[in-house]
Design a protein around this motif. Structure first.
Motif, short mmCIF file in Angstrom:
data_model
loop_
_atom_site.label_atom_id
_atom_site.label_comp_id
_atom_site.label_asym_id
_atom_site.label_seq_id
_atom_site.Cartn_x
_atom_site.Cartn_y
_atom_site.Cartn_z
N HIS A 1 8.08 -0.15 7.96
CA HIS A 1 8.12 -0.92 6.72
C HIS A 1 9.31 -0.55 5.85
CE1 HIS A 1 4.03 -2.47 7.37
NE2 HIS A 1 3.78 -1.28 7.89
N PHE A 2 9.73 0.72 5.88
CA PHE A 2 10.86 1.19 5.08
C PHE A 2 11.74 2.08 5.95
CE2 PHE A 2 7.55 0.38 1.90
CZ PHE A 2 8.26 -0.39 0.97
N ALA A 3 13.05 1.87 5.87
CA ALA A 3 13.97 2.63 6.72
C ALA A 3 14.12 4.07 6.26
CB ALA A 3 15.34 1.95 6.74
N THR A 4 14.00 4.32 4.95
CA THR A 4 14.23 5.66 4.40
C THR A 4 13.27 5.92 3.24
OG1 THR A 4 15.85 4.88 2.77
CG2 THR A 4 16.70 5.51 4.94
N ARG B 1 0.83 -1.21 0.00
CA ARG B 1 0.00 0.00 0.00
C ARG B 1 0.86 1.26 0.00
NH1 ARG B 1 -3.22 2.56 4.64
NH2 ARG B 1 -4.52 4.05 3.54
N ILE B 2 1.96 1.24 0.73
CA ILE B 2 2.87 2.38 0.75
C ILE B 2 3.44 2.62 -0.64
CG2 ILE B 2 5.09 3.22 1.62
CD1 ILE B 2 4.45 1.69 4.24
N VAL B 3 3.89 1.55 -1.29
CA VAL B 3 4.50 1.66 -2.62
C VAL B 3 3.48 2.17 -3.63
CG1 VAL B 3 5.42 0.32 -4.55
CG2 VAL B 3 6.34 -0.01 -2.25
N ALA B 4 2.29 1.61 -3.62
CA ALA B 4 1.27 2.02 -4.58
C ALA B 4 0.90 3.49 -4.39
CB ALA B 4 0.03 1.14 -4.44
N THR B 5 0.81 3.93 -3.15
CA THR B 5 0.45 5.32 -2.87
C THR B 5 1.58 6.26 -3.26
OG1 THR B 5 -0.95 4.57 -1.04
CG2 THR B 5 -0.37 6.90 -1.09
N ALA B 6 2.82 5.86 -3.00
CA ALA B 6 3.97 6.67 -3.40
C ALA B 6 4.03 6.82 -4.91
CB ALA B 6 5.27 6.04 -2.88
N LEU B 7 3.79 5.74 -5.62
CA LEU B 7 3.83 5.78 -7.08
C LEU B 7 2.70 6.66 -7.62
CD1 LEU B 7 5.43 4.72 -9.45
CD2 LEU B 7 3.97 2.69 -9.47
N ALA B 8 1.53 6.58 -7.02
CA ALA B 8 0.41 7.42 -7.45
C ALA B 8 0.72 8.90 -7.23
CB ALA B 8 -0.86 7.02 -6.70
N LEU B 9 1.34 9.22 -6.10
CA LEU B 9 1.70 10.60 -5.80
C LEU B 9 2.71 11.13 -6.83
CD1 LEU B 9 1.68 13.10 -3.98
CD2 LEU B 9 3.35 11.97 -2.50
N ILE B 10 3.70 10.30 -7.17
CA ILE B 10 4.70 10.71 -8.16
C ILE B 10 4.05 10.86 -9.54
CG2 ILE B 10 6.77 9.95 -9.39
CD1 ILE B 10 7.59 8.59 -6.69
N ASP B 11 3.17 9.93 -9.89
CA ASP B 11 2.48 10.02 -11.18
C ASP B 11 1.71 11.32 -11.31
OD1 ASP B 11 3.39 7.54 -12.02
OD2 ASP B 11 1.55 6.46 -11.51
N GLU B 12 1.09 11.74 -10.22
CA GLU B 12 0.25 12.93 -10.26
C GLU B 12 1.04 14.23 -10.16
OE1 GLU B 12 -2.57 12.47 -7.09
OE2 GLU B 12 -3.14 10.45 -7.75
N GLU B 13 2.11 14.23 -9.35
CA GLU B 13 2.75 15.51 -9.02
C GLU B 13 4.25 15.56 -9.27
OE1 GLU B 13 1.52 17.27 -5.31
OE2 GLU B 13 -0.24 15.96 -5.19
N GLY B 14 4.86 14.44 -9.64
CA GLY B 14 6.29 14.43 -9.93
C GLY B 14 7.12 13.91 -8.77
N LEU B 15 8.38 13.58 -9.09
CA LEU B 15 9.28 13.02 -8.07
C LEU B 15 9.49 13.96 -6.89
CD1 LEU B 15 12.12 11.34 -10.17
CD2 LEU B 15 10.85 10.27 -8.30
N GLY B 16 9.56 15.25 -7.17
CA GLY B 16 9.82 16.21 -6.11
C GLY B 16 8.71 16.30 -5.08
N ALA B 17 7.54 15.79 -5.42
CA ALA B 17 6.40 15.89 -4.50
C ALA B 17 6.46 14.83 -3.40
CB ALA B 17 5.09 15.74 -5.27
N LEU B 18 7.27 13.81 -3.60
CA LEU B 18 7.28 12.72 -2.62
C LEU B 18 8.11 13.09 -1.40
CD1 LEU B 18 6.42 9.79 -2.01
CD2 LEU B 18 8.66 9.07 -2.88
N SER B 19 7.46 13.04 -0.25
CA SER B 19 8.14 13.16 1.03
C SER B 19 7.41 12.21 1.98
CB SER B 19 8.07 14.59 1.58
OG SER B 19 6.72 14.94 1.90
N THR B 20 8.08 11.83 3.04
CA THR B 20 7.41 10.93 3.99
C THR B 20 6.20 11.62 4.62
OG1 THR B 20 9.02 11.61 5.68
CG2 THR B 20 9.46 9.57 4.48
#
Length: 208
Positions: A49-52, A13-32
């Protein structure tokens, strides 16, 4: 016991949500922080689930690469030429589905399992077909360069649709350039196919 308001957190779920965020807003939009907000959880819970953040990006990258079909290198029905053609098309389809993520995917596989399986399948098939190991490595690399480069942007989409934008006095050969953007998908896909076939045909001339 009452059901939790939000679905339980998982790596998938974390991976799918991260990918959706990047798809919508770009790599720079991803933050924890942004990712946790989308998931409806606190930021620190992601670290169960993920260290970083980079580990999340790597997992998302691997989920995209896992969509690439490499069976043509292993099914015994393709020669190396047809295998490269089929793989190149599948590879591009996976990347063009996530254009904002392509710059991250352009980097080598590192320790990402799906990326390593793909590299292993391509290299193994080329060596088995008779290519020297050093050349097999180069073939895998040049295919990565070509496919990721084609997915990074659109040539046709770089032209505007205004028929008056390209003055024939300045650009005598661009009288139809304003039509390119309208046919962007077809032009880009056709250009990729032309290049892919030229690349494989060129390799065939070197194969002994």
């Amino acid at each position: 016991m009452a059901r939790p308001r939000n679905p339980l957190l998982s790596r998938e779920r974390i991976v799918a949500t991260a990918l959706a965020l990047i798809d919508e807003e770009g790599l720079g939009a991803l933050s924890t922080r942004r990712l946790a907000a989308r998931l409806g959880v606190s930021g620190p819970s992601l670290y169960n689930h993920f260290a970083t953040k980079e580990a999340i990006l790597d997992a998302a990258a691997d989920s995209v690469v896992a969509q690439v079909d490499v069976s043509m290198f292993q099914d015994g029905t393709h020669d190396w030429r047809s295998a490269l053609l089929a793989w190149g098309r599948s590879y591009r389809a996976a990347l063009t589905g996530h254009p904002n993520f392509v710059p991250y995917l352009a980097v080598g596989p590192g320790l990402r399992p799906a990326g390593l399986r793909m590299a292993d399948a391509v290299f193994g098939a080329m060596v088995e077909a008779g290519w020297p190991p050093a050349q097999a490595t180069r073939i895998g690399a040049l295919m990565r360069y070509f496919v990721t480069g084609s997915a990074l942007g659109s040539f046709a989409g770089g032209f505007v649709g205004d028929p008056d934008a390209y003055d024939p006095a300045d650009y005598p050969h661009l009288g139809q350039a304003h039509l390119l953007a309208e046919h962007r998908e077809h032009v880009d896909a056709s250009a990729f196919e032309t290049g892919l076939r030229a690349l494989v045909d060129g390799l065939a001339l070197q194969f002994k």
